[in-house]
Design a protein around this motif. Sequence first.
Motif, PDB file in Angstrom:
ATOM      1  N   GLY A 209     -46.789   5.218 -34.219  1.00  0.00           N
ATOM      2  CA  GLY A 209     -47.501   5.398 -32.953  1.00  0.00           C
ATOM      3  C   GLY A 209     -48.909   5.895 -33.162  1.00  0.00           C
ATOM      4  O   GLY A 209     -49.885   5.132 -33.067  1.00  0.00           O
TER       5      GLY A 209
ATOM      6  N   ALA B  36     -46.867   8.035 -23.455  1.00  0.00           N
ATOM      7  CA  ALA B  36     -45.548   7.397 -23.599  1.00  0.00           C
ATOM      8  C   ALA B  36     -44.400   8.310 -23.162  1.00  0.00           C
ATOM      9  O   ALA B  36     -43.327   8.284 -23.757  1.00  0.00           O
ATOM     10  CB  ALA B  36     -45.339   6.921 -25.047  1.00  0.00           C
TER      11      ALA B  36
ATOM     12  N   ARG C 217     -38.929   1.848 -24.641  1.00  0.00           N
ATOM     13  CA  ARG C 217     -40.332   1.427 -24.678  1.00  0.00           C
ATOM     14  C   ARG C 217     -40.525   0.029 -25.279  1.00  0.00           C
ATOM     15  O   ARG C 217     -41.408  -0.720 -24.888  1.00  0.00           O
ATOM     16  CB  ARG C 217     -41.172   2.467 -25.449  1.00  0.00           C
ATOM     17  CG  ARG C 217     -42.630   2.318 -25.112  1.00  0.00           C
ATOM     18  CD  ARG C 217     -43.394   3.596 -25.005  1.00  0.00           C
ATOM     19  NE  ARG C 217     -43.355   4.232 -23.706  1.00  0.00           N
ATOM     20  CZ  ARG C 217     -44.017   3.825 -22.625  1.00  0.00           C
ATOM     21  NH1 ARG C 217     -44.769   2.748 -22.674  1.00  0.00           N
ATOM     22  NH2 ARG C 217     -43.935   4.484 -21.495  1.00  0.00           N
TER      23      ARG C 217
ATOM     24  N   CYS D 125     -41.329   5.464 -29.878  1.00  0.00           N
ATOM     25  CA  CYS D 125     -40.933   4.059 -29.660  1.00  0.00           C
ATOM     26  C   CYS D 125     -39.527   3.928 -29.068  1.00  0.00           C
ATOM     27  O   CYS D 125     -39.131   2.820 -28.700  1.00  0.00           O
ATOM     28  CB  CYS D 125     -41.043   3.271 -30.963  1.00  0.00           C
ATOM     29  SG  CYS D 125     -39.949   3.849 -32.270  1.00  0.00           S
TER      30      CYS D 125
ATOM     31  N   MET E 254     -45.401  -0.835 -25.632  1.00  0.00           N
ATOM     32  CA  MET E 254     -46.039   0.023 -26.634  1.00  0.00           C
ATOM     33  C   MET E 254     -47.015  -0.869 -27.392  1.00  0.00           C
ATOM     34  O   MET E 254     -46.685  -1.431 -28.447  1.00  0.00           O
ATOM     35  CB  MET E 254     -44.976   0.614 -27.562  1.00  0.00           C
ATOM     36  CG  MET E 254     -45.539   1.573 -28.594  1.00  0.00           C
ATOM     37  SD  MET E 254     -44.202   2.411 -29.470  1.00  0.00           S
ATOM     38  CE  MET E 254     -45.174   3.349 -30.663  1.00  0.00           C
TER      39      MET E 254
ATOM     40  N   VAL F 198     -49.622   2.355 -23.080  1.00  0.00           N
ATOM     41  CA  VAL F 198     -48.226   2.818 -22.950  1.00  0.00           C
ATOM     42  C   VAL F 198     -47.958   3.254 -21.500  1.00  0.00           C
ATOM     43  O   VAL F 198     -47.666   4.424 -21.238  1.00  0.00           O
ATOM     44  CB  VAL F 198     -47.906   3.969 -23.945  1.00  0.00           C
ATOM     45  CG1 VAL F 198     -47.692   3.443 -25.340  1.00  0.00           C
ATOM     46  CG2 VAL F 198     -49.007   5.038 -23.947  1.00  0.00           C
TER      47      VAL F 198
END
Length: 396
Positions: free
Chosen positions: A194, A49, A231, A227, A336, A370
């Motif tokens: 996450g 990510a 995202r 996050c 995500m 991601v």
Amino acid sequence: MTNQDIAAKGQQYVMNTYGRFPVALVRGKGSHVWDANGRQYLDFVAGIAVCLLGHSNQDLNAVLREQSQKLWHVSNLYWIEPQVELAEKLVFQAGMGKAFFCNSGAEANEAAIKLVRKYFYRRKESHRNKIIVFNGSFHGRTLATVAATGQTKYQEGFAPLPEGFAYAEFNDLSSVEQLVDESTCAVMVEPIQGEGGIRPAELGFLKGLREICDQKGLLLVFDEVQCGMGRTGKFFAFQAYGVKPDVITLAKGLGGGFPVGAMLATDKAAGGFAPGDHASTFGGNPLAAAVANRVVDIITEEGFLDQVSKIGNYLFDSLKKVKDGRIVTVRGWGLMLGVEFKAEIKELVEICIQKGLLLVGAGPRVLRFVPPLTVNKSEIDQAVEIFREALKEWNS
Ligand SMILES: Cc1ncc(COP(=O)(O)O)c(C=O)c1O
């Protein structure tokens, strides 16, 4: 050198802190990366990510090159122009007051932990130092952030850990209410857990946390390290919930792959820090800040975040269409997303890699998607096709 040569040397010289795959990635472009043996992969890990704009983004390369010819590093004892500009943009996007810069998510959370405690210390309430955190959370690997992380597997063997954290249940307000007492100073939460398995907070939960914090005079900290930065299809995840924290932490996507972290706070909360209270030699250095400025400019261009929402929905729908009795659920926001399985997914990840798709787990049973925010439909179709093929070969 080949993958095998690099892996062999790595095993000899690099400390054994990661369970690594036997692949050395040497080049990237957009949503693709290539290994040392010349093999191409679709990258739905994106540095976990991080690489928001894909690999080798031309705009980011240009800005980094330009800044590198002007100034690499000066101390934070002096004003750093790109850092000041970045602070202005981030506090504007967040509706906050001030920014502090560092180099990673753990450091951003350390800064937040120190800030909320110092805030009450300055108000002559130093007994208020307990921070409520959540089971299943992940806040980093430093001693304080590992203590704040509500997963014992990250803490084992590192005792004594810093004190002052109390662990509530995620999405359970009553568990928070039970822990609040006269020693509590803050609540720290990921709006979407996450590493804990791509678990979004329920709307009522975040709203309820805000209410508890307002009633009891506590500071609310959102860890948006994973996050945040577009995202979810919003600049900050909190904007998707309409619940505003007092402190926000960022890292991962902020530099699009260049290491940089940040903590944003309301002017009131930021008043907890005075000169000398906190610092970081490299925090917000000219190179990092220049790149992060460009990342912010690009993701705030008109239509960019709407496209993240659209393409995220497309990936979500495509994953929902995959029928397999071992899938428990598909969840997440924007780009995500996680697919939860009944069984552990380590082998499934390995099969995907063999088939040219990079994916990573979020906990033992959740497969995380991601990709770069610039991923397109055809790349998603290819990834989902590889995922389907991998499921056929996976004997769990
Ligand atoms: C929500 C969250 N907070 C903090 C961290 C720690 O970030 P870093 O690895 O940059 O220290 C992570 C990393 O995965 C994360 O997902």
